[in-house]
Each structure stands twice: as structure tokens, then as C-alpha cells.
Design an enzyme around this catalytic site. Structure first.
Site, short mmCIF file in Angstrom:
data_model
loop_
_atom_site.label_atom_id
_atom_site.label_comp_id
_atom_site.label_asym_id
_atom_site.label_seq_id
_atom_site.Cartn_x
_atom_site.Cartn_y
_atom_site.Cartn_z
N ASP A 110 0.85 -1.19 0.00
CA ASP A 110 0.00 0.00 0.00
C ASP A 110 0.89 1.24 0.00
O ASP A 110 1.89 1.31 0.71
CB ASP A 110 -0.90 -0.01 1.25
CG ASP A 110 -2.02 1.02 1.14
OD1 ASP A 110 -3.12 0.64 0.69
OD2 ASP A 110 -1.76 2.20 1.49
N ILE A 111 0.52 2.23 -0.83
CA ILE A 111 1.32 3.45 -0.91
C ILE A 111 1.03 4.32 0.33
O ILE A 111 -0.14 4.50 0.70
CB ILE A 111 1.01 4.24 -2.20
CG1 ILE A 111 1.22 3.35 -3.42
CG2 ILE A 111 1.87 5.49 -2.27
CD1 ILE A 111 0.79 3.99 -4.72
N GLU A 164 -4.83 2.39 -4.17
CA GLU A 164 -3.36 2.37 -4.12
C GLU A 164 -2.86 1.06 -3.54
O GLU A 164 -1.76 0.98 -3.03
CB GLU A 164 -2.84 3.57 -3.32
CG GLU A 164 -3.13 3.53 -1.82
CD GLU A 164 -4.45 4.16 -1.43
OE1 GLU A 164 -5.41 4.13 -2.24
OE2 GLU A 164 -4.54 4.67 -0.29
#
Lengths: 269, 309
Positions: free
Chosen positions: B190-191, B233
Site C-alpha cells: 500500500d502506498i 493504491e
């Protein structure tokens, strides 16, 4: 490339400066010229051939597309000329072959020095406009049926080689070969193309010097038709023979050869 | 003429070598319905028969001296008469025996017609057959075309449109298979603070970053497995045939690459949760453990790798 010499069973004999090509008519093959050409081999190169579908030609080269009109046969003749690689030819055509030669000479007048037509007819059917070819469509159908019915009879009686022909056995052998080797389907189609053809309009386009040979009692191309051809081809000459019937080159080879020779050697002019 | 020959129930005629008729018997006169002897054979033959006669009879009689069973038709006011003719040459003359075959002819005509019909039927059948073959070929070509299109469609349904990576549907379809095939590790990615990029630079900027991340992931994973985008994301890297150490090593490699990548707009980092298939896991379990590990990475300050226990 197609080997034309093989495809059309082209035979060359004789020697001389000029070359004569003999074209056979419907219902037979080049063997019909056997006797006539003997008179020419001393002074001329002599060429005989079989149209595709006839005699000993390559029958696999036959297609209804090409040979569905006389122009396919004309193409055969022109291709034979080209394969021979001579500058020009004298041409003798019997029956339908005289019209095939006429079509060829109209397309390539440079290839032909002189033409001889034996028993020509440019159109066999009677027309409403008064032209009398001598045949109705029903006559042609009857003829086609007759060919079909008789073909088997011929094959049957030709099978045992016992034909009495003591004086000329070589002829019998030849004739058997000739009849047996004609595929009945192709013979039928050739007959149909021949008898349904109409090349009257092409006659006046002829520029090659032409001799028309007519016989007595020719049921296929009567005298009047021959005279009509004579009037249509500009400057053509007419020779009325004593021979009887449509096949003077078989029945009267000597007279036939003499008339042709006279014309080709220039003495007939 | 001999009386018996004159009355014989068979046509008899004699021709000279020019086919002129010298004599004929009573039966022959009946066949052609004449009182007096005609001059020439042509005079009594139908037009078609004349052609046939000249084309075939004359060459044959000249070469063989005999002709057998030639089928011809003679003219008669009541309609043409089909005959079979035998001819023999003797003393320069042609002697002909002529047998009427009217009844047999009807039968033969029927046979001939039946043969022709059969030929036409067989020709029509052959044509229909070749037509069918043509159609079959067309159908086969269309089928192949459809197969290609279907393949492409299927590819599209399991592909993430933005990044070109595999999508969630693909994972749902194929992960169970991969799980049974052998050891499997998941990197849940996950960003960090991605929402800020969208808010500051707009969604277009966010899309560009997501695409670049997809490229970085693929490069980092190489042949060890493949990457997929779950949505937003969130990404997953699926690694095959790896133990915990190897999987964590690749996870760390991925994290570093992302950290050091020359990003447009502003640098980003990712948090990763790693779970390795322990042999008893269900797919849901494996995903849950990876999720939990990712959650731990986030909680412990982001930009780090956590391996699920």
C-alpha cells in the site's frame, strides 16, 4: 511452362523451306492427314497436331472454360505456331479447323502466308435472317445423342482387332487408335462448340490469301455455304473438287493433295 | 432382286462407292416410306444422321470395309425411324442390312435420359458438397477469429485497465490454483499517504504515480512471480516457490526501489505485509495474515516490511 509440342502431340516430318500445318476437324485427329501429307514431305516441312482433348494430346490440359468456344482451339493453333519457332506458315484446315485457322490468322496475320479451307462453314444453324447453315438446334441434339449411343457400339466392335482390311492394315490400326482415343465427353463438347459456333462476322476480316476447297454432296458444309464463305473472304479463291462428301482428305487424298499443292506452290494463282 | 430378299423382314440396300443407292428391297422402302428408289443415301438420312454418316461411317468403311451396328435415323413422313445398320464392302459396292429398332430405341432413350439425370444429380450433389465445404471453411475461420477475440476479452477482464497488471478478479480466479500447486507468498503493498497526492496534484497525477509504481513492482519482482492491483493504491505481489527469508528479501528489495525511485511530483514510499503459505492456509487466511502484517507496517511508521507470523 507448358510443353506445347507434347501437349498437342505435334509431329514434324518432311523437309523444305516452307512449313505447312495441317489442322484436323471434329471427330478425328491428325492421323486423318496421313495420306495427304505424303504428297508434301518432299518439298515442305509438314506439321500435324492434335487439338487438346483429341487423339494423343494431353487430355488433362482440357477444360470446358478454355475449349468452350472456338477461341480455345485457336489458342492451341497459335501456341503450336509459336512453339515451332518459324517465321511464318502455310495452313490447311479441314472443316471446323478451317474456321479455327481463320480466327488464328485474324489475330496473327503475320504468322500465316496462305490458308486452305476444306469444307468450311462459319455457322451451322439456320437463322431467321435467312442464313441457311443447314441445321436446326434439334438436328444438333439428335447428332449429339447419336454420338453417345454409337460410341459404345464403336468401342465394342473395335475391341477385337479382326477388321478385314488386308490391303491396308496400317490404316485400320490407325483408325482404331483414332476412334478409341477420343474421349466421348470431350468429343461431344467439341461437337457442340463446332455446331453452335458463329464466326460469320470474322470472315471479312481475313487478310491472308485463302483457298476454299469444296466437294460434292457435302452434308456438313454444303456447296452454298462454301460459296458464301468465298464471297465473304476478300480475294479468296474457290476450288470445286470432284471428290464426294465431307472428308476428301480421306476418301480422295490424291485429288485433295493435288489441289492444295497447286495453290500453295503458287501455280493455282 | 430375289423375291425372298425383296420380301425379307429386314431393310436391304446397295450403294456404290459414292454412296448413291443402286437398289433397295421392299422393307427398306417401307422404312423410308417411298415408292421409288431414292438417288443418294443422304436423301433418306435425317440431317443429324447425314453428319454422323459422313463423319464416322465413310472413314470407317474406307479403312475397314465393314461397319457394324451403326445407329442412324432414316427420314419418314410419319417421323424418323431409328435403325441399326450393318454394312459390308463387296465388289466395290456397299451392301447394307438395316434393322428397325423403334421399340428398343424408346428403351435406350429412357436409359440415356436416366443416365443424364443421374449425371446432373451427381453434378448438383458435387456442387452442393463443395459449397458446403466452402461454408464449413468459413465457419472454421470465423470460429478461430472468435477464439482469438474471446482470448483477448478474457485477458481484458482479468487486467487492470490503468496499470496493465492483473486485477482482483484474476487473483480470485487463479490464486486457489496456485495455492494447491505449491508454496506461495503474498506481499500486500500500500502506498503511504497516497491520498495527499490526489488532493494536491489531482487524480491524473495519482494515475501517473500508480502506473510508475506498477512498472517498479514488475521490475523488482522479475521472474519470481507477478504483481496485481487490487484497487486504489493497493497492490499485491504473488511470489511462487519461496520461503519466508526469500520472500522478505524481495519485499525489502521492492520497498527500497520504491523509496529510491525518481518519482515525479514528490517521492513516495510503500508499506508491505508479507505472508507465506504455511500449508494449512486457506486463501482468505493467507490474505488476512498479509493484511494484518501490512497494518502492522503502517502502525509502526510506514515505509517498512512486516512478515506475518
Amino acid at each position: 511452362m507448358t510443353n506445347i509440342i507434347k501437349r498437342n502431340n505435334v509431329k514434324k516430318t518432311g523437309s523444305g523451306k516452307e512449313t505447312i500445318i495441317f489442322g484436323h476437324g471434329f471427330g478425328c485427329d491428325q492421323l486423318v492427314w496421313k495420306e495427304v501429307i505424303e504428297a508434301f514431305t518432299k518439298d515442305y516441312q509438314v506439321v500435324t497436331f492434335d487439338y487438346v482433348g483429341c487423339g494423343q494430346s494431353d487430355k488433362s490440359a482440357y477444360s470446358l472454360e478454355r475449349y468452350g468456344t472456338l477461341h480455345g482451339y485457336k489458342q492451341d493453333l497459335l501456341e503450336v505456331c509459336e512453339a515451332l519457332e518459324e517465321e511464318s506458315f502455310l495452313y490447311v484446315g479441314h472443316s471446323v479447323s478451317s474456321m479455327i485457322g481463320m480466327l488464328a490468322s485474324n489475330e496473327r496475320p503475320d504468322l500465316f502466308k496462305k490458308m486452305v479451307m476444306i469444307g468450311p462453314s462459319p455457322h451451322y444453324l439456320n437463322e431467321p435472317d435467312g442464313y441457311q447453315g443447314g441445321f436446326e438446334r434439334s438436328d444438333i441434339n439428335e447428332l449429339l445423342d447419336m454420338m453417345e449411343v454409337n460410341y459404345k457400339e464403336w468401342a465394342k466392335y473395335l475391341a477385337p482387332v479382326v477388321m478385314s482390311n488386308e490391303d491396308r492394315p496400317e490404316l485400320a490400326a490407325n483408325f482404331e487408335k483414332l476412334l478409341c482415343s477420343n474421349d466421348p465427353k470431350i468429343a461431344r463438347q467439341f461437337a457442340e462448340v463446332t455446331f453452335m459456333s458463329d464466326v460469320r462476322a470474322d470472315l471479312e476480316k481475313v487478310t491472308v490469301p485463302t483457298l476454299i476447297m469444296l466437294t460434292q454432296d457435302d452434308a456438313i458444309a454444303p456447296m452454298e455455304i462454301g460459296r458464301y464463305v468465298h464471297t465473304q473472304i476478300p480475294g479468296s479463291r474457290l476450288a470445286v473438287m470432284e471428290a464426294l462428301g465431307h472428308n476428301p482428305h480421306i476418301s480422295d487424298a490424291a485429288e485433295t493433295a493435288a489441289v492444295i499443292k497447286d495453290y500453295l506452290s503458287g501455280q493455282g494463282e | 432382286m430375289d423375291v425372298q430378299l425383296d420380301l425379307a423382314p429386314v431393310g436391304y440396300l446397295v450403294m456404290d462407292e459414292n454412296m448413291k443407292i443402286l437398289e433397295m428391297n421392299g422393307m427398306m422402302r417401307d422404312i423410308v416410306a417411298v415408292e421409288t428408289v431414292p438417288v443418294h443415301i443422304h436423301d433418306i438420312l435425317t440431317i443429324a444422321s447425314r453428319v454422323y454418316f459422313q463423319t464416322y461411317f465413310i472413314p470407317a468403311i474406307i479403312t475397314h470395309g465393314t461397319v457394324s451396328e451403326m445407329y442412324l435415323k432414316f427420314k419418314n413422313p410419319a417421323g424418323s425411324v431409328p435403325v441399326l445398320m450393318n454394312t459390308k464392302k463387296r465388289n466395290g459396292l456397299f451392301e447394307c442390312a438395316i434393322m428397325q429398332v423403334s421399340i428398343r430405341n424408346e428403351y435406350e432413350t429412357e436409359l440415356l435420359n436416366a443416365k443424364r439425370e443421374a449425371e446432373e444429380v451427381s453434378k448438383a450433389t458435387a456442387e452442393a458438397n463443395s459449397q458446403l465445404k466452402l461454408l464449413l471453411g468459413e465457419v472454421e475461420a470465423k470460429q478461430a477469429e472468435l477464439n482469438v477475440l474471446n482470448g483477448r476479452l478474457k485477458e481484458l477482464t482479468v487486467t487492470d485497465a490503468l496499470t496493465g497488471l492483473k486485477n482482483r478478479r484474476y487473483l480470485e480466479e487463479f490464486l486457489p490454483e496456485l495455492m494447491t500447486a505449491g508454496s506461495l507468498s503474498l506481499l500486500m503493498i500500500d502506498i503511504d499517504f497516497f491520498k495527499g497526492i490526489n488532493d494536491t496534484y489531482g487524480h491524473h497525477a495519482g494515475d501517473i504515480m500508480l502506473k510508475q509504481l506498477a512498472a517498479v513492482l514488475e521490475e523488482a519482482i522479475g521472474t519470481a512471480g507477478f504483481a496485481a492491483r487490487l484497487g486504489g493504491e493497493e497492490f499485491v505481489a504473488v511470489l511462487t516457490a519461496m520461503d519466508v527469508a526469500e520472500a522478505s528479501e524481495i519485499a525489502e528489495e521492492v520497498r527500497q526501489r520504491v523509496e529510491h525511485h525518481a518519482w515525479p511530483y514528490r517521492p513516495i514510499t510503500i508499506s508491505i505485509g508479507v505472508s507465506v503459505h504455511n500449508g494449512n492456509d486457506t486463501l482468505a487466511g493467507l490474505l488476512n495474515r498479509a493484511d494484518a502484517a501490512l497494518y502492522e507496517s503502517k502502525n509502526n511508521g510506514r515505509n517498512r516490511v512486516t512478515v506475518a507470523t
